[in-house]
Scaffold this motif. Structure first.
Motif, PDB file in Angstrom:
ATOM      1  N   ARG A 194    -102.071  -3.241  22.806  1.00 23.62           N
ATOM      2  CA  ARG A 194    -101.343  -4.202  21.971  1.00 23.62           C
ATOM      3  C   ARG A 194    -100.423  -3.439  21.017  1.00 23.62           C
ATOM      4  O   ARG A 194    -100.532  -2.235  20.870  1.00 23.62           O
ATOM      5  N   ARG A 195     -99.554  -4.201  20.387  1.00 22.68           N
ATOM      6  CA  ARG A 195     -98.744  -3.621  19.317  1.00 22.68           C
ATOM      7  C   ARG A 195     -99.553  -3.694  18.035  1.00 22.68           C
ATOM      8  O   ARG A 195    -100.039  -4.769  17.664  1.00 22.68           O
ATOM      9  N   CYS A 196     -99.719  -2.565  17.385  1.00 18.15           N
ATOM     10  CA  CYS A 196    -100.528  -2.558  16.163  1.00 18.15           C
ATOM     11  C   CYS A 196     -99.766  -1.914  15.014  1.00 18.15           C
ATOM     12  O   CYS A 196     -98.778  -1.198  15.207  1.00 18.15           O
TER      13      CYS A 196
ATOM     14  N   THR B 133    -108.842 -11.288   9.180  1.00 16.76           N
ATOM     15  CA  THR B 133    -107.436 -10.938   9.042  1.00 16.76           C
ATOM     16  C   THR B 133    -107.180 -10.283   7.683  1.00 16.76           C
ATOM     17  O   THR B 133    -108.057 -10.245   6.812  1.00 16.76           O
TER      18      THR B 133
ATOM     19  N   SER C  12    -103.255   0.863  20.134  1.00 15.90           N
ATOM     20  CA  SER C  12    -101.896   0.754  20.669  1.00 15.90           C
ATOM     21  C   SER C  12    -101.846   0.802  22.195  1.00 15.90           C
ATOM     22  O   SER C  12    -100.807   0.520  22.795  1.00 15.90           O
TER      23      SER C  12
ATOM     24  N   ASP D 167    -103.770  -5.717  14.155  1.00 22.58           N
ATOM     25  CA  ASP D 167    -102.992  -6.304  15.235  1.00 22.58           C
ATOM     26  C   ASP D 167    -101.707  -6.888  14.646  1.00 22.58           C
ATOM     27  O   ASP D 167    -101.746  -7.685  13.713  1.00 22.58           O
ATOM     28  N   ASP D 168    -100.559  -6.478  15.169  1.00 21.90           N
ATOM     29  CA  ASP D 168     -99.274  -6.875  14.596  1.00 21.90           C
ATOM     30  C   ASP D 168     -99.041  -8.377  14.672  1.00 21.90           C
ATOM     31  O   ASP D 168     -98.456  -8.972  13.766  1.00 21.90           O
ATOM     32  N   GLU D 169     -99.511  -9.008  15.740  1.00 22.38           N
ATOM     33  CA  GLU D 169     -99.248 -10.437  15.930  1.00 22.38           C
ATOM     34  C   GLU D 169    -100.182 -11.314  15.119  1.00 22.38           C
ATOM     35  O   GLU D 169     -99.750 -12.266  14.452  1.00 22.38           O
ATOM     36  N   THR D 170    -101.473 -11.014  15.145  1.00 25.36           N
ATOM     37  CA  THR D 170    -102.464 -11.892  14.508  1.00 25.36           C
ATOM     38  C   THR D 170    -102.886 -11.423  13.118  1.00 25.36           C
ATOM     39  O   THR D 170    -103.514 -12.183  12.384  1.00 25.36           O
ATOM     40  N   GLU D 171    -102.576 -10.178  12.784  1.00 27.07           N
ATOM     41  CA  GLU D 171    -103.014  -9.540  11.541  1.00 27.07           C
ATOM     42  C   GLU D 171    -104.533  -9.403  11.458  1.00 27.07           C
ATOM     43  O   GLU D 171    -105.094  -9.221  10.369  1.00 27.07           O
TER      44      GLU D 171
END
Length: 283
Positions: free
Chosen positions: A184-186, A246, A181, A214-218
């Motif tokens: 990045r947003r996790c 992912t 965190s 990772d929240d964006e890419t999974e």
């Protein structure tokens, strides 16, 4: 931790004095709290936030004087098992006659290629954490290759698996949610091993698996396991993190049923739904 449990299981009365607010402070708190409870149930008396002031010999053993949250405390024991880290054995090497630098603790400072100075490379515990046998071996191979073949291979610490061989075992690879965190947003989920069919079959339902994503890419950034045979499961997690897999990559990978390793797939599935309500081999 391992020795505290070993001594407790052979009948010794064990008191563990921990400097930090919880055991293994860099590990995921959900897992270490559960492990602390397990050790406590086996008779290990765990004391946290302890600052040791002095030790003195007594007729029956040792007396430990300490401070706990501003309060003075005294602990009596027959023996003291001191496990507060390791120091590098760099004194007497005449490093001052080279361009090799050491840090404030005496560990040799190296760059990403393990180069310590002109035509000098260093590897293993002498360069500091992580002080693990497998890491030292890999560092030695890279240092020797770079030194003898003129290469610039870098040591990758991102996917070093770590295991504490207590019962249950604590294993981890990759980032904790706190580490992730920072940049990045996790997201993270924790799944109890009571949801894993093999764990129920074996009667080894105690434990948790935590996955950091990772929240964006999974992409899966870290996997942390407290369970029976966690050390045997962490290798798959290491491959997942190393290859930037992912959630869908893991979910779409067939896992043998029933196995403890299904916990990794269940952890990935937990981001898609409630695994406690899913049938076995859900996807």
């Amino acid at each position: 931790m391992e020795f505290a449990q070993i001594f407790a299981r052979v009948g010794s009365k064990v008191t563990l004095l921990q400097r930090s607010i919880r055991i293994m402070p860099t590990a995921e708190p959900e897992l270490t709290i559960e492990l602390e409870e397990a050790l406590g149930e086996e008779g290990v008396n765990i004391n946290t936030s302890v600052e040791i002031r002095r030790l003195e010999r007594t007729e029956s053993g040792v007396r430990v004087h300490a401070e706990v949250e501003g309060e003075e405390r005294v602990y009596e024991a027959q023996y003291v098992f001191f496990a507060a880290g390791r120091s590098p054995n760099t004194r007497g090497l005449n490093l001052e006659n080279t361009d090799v630098k050491t840090d404030e603790k005496g560990f040799v400072v190296v760059d990403e290629t393990l180069k310590a100075g002109k035509n000098i490379y260093a590897a293993g515990d002498v360069i500091g954490e992580p002080m693990l046998e497998t890491v030292a071996a890999k560092e030695g191979f890279i240092a020797a290759t770079n030194a003898l073949e003129g290469k610039n291979t870098k040591m990758e610490y991102r996917v070093v698996p770590r295991v504490v061989f207590t019962d249950p075992q604590l294993a981890s690879v990759g980032l904790t949610d706190r580490e992730a965190s920072k940049s990045r947003r996790c997201l993270y989920n924790t799944v109890e091993f009571s949801n894993v069919p093999k764990a129920r079959i074996l009667g080894e339902e105690r434990g948790l698996i935590k996955m950091v994503v990772d929240d964006e890419t999974e992409k899966i950034l870290g996997v942390h396991i407290l369970a029976y045979n966690a050390a045997e499961m962490i290798h798959e997690a290491g491959m997942i993190v190393r290859n930037s897999m992912t959630l869908d990559d893991v979910i779409e990978t067939l896992h043998v049923f029933p196995t403890m390793s299904e916990a990794i797939k269940l952890a990935a599935l937990s981001f898609k739904g409630d695994v406690s309500k899913m049938p076995c081999c859900a996807m």
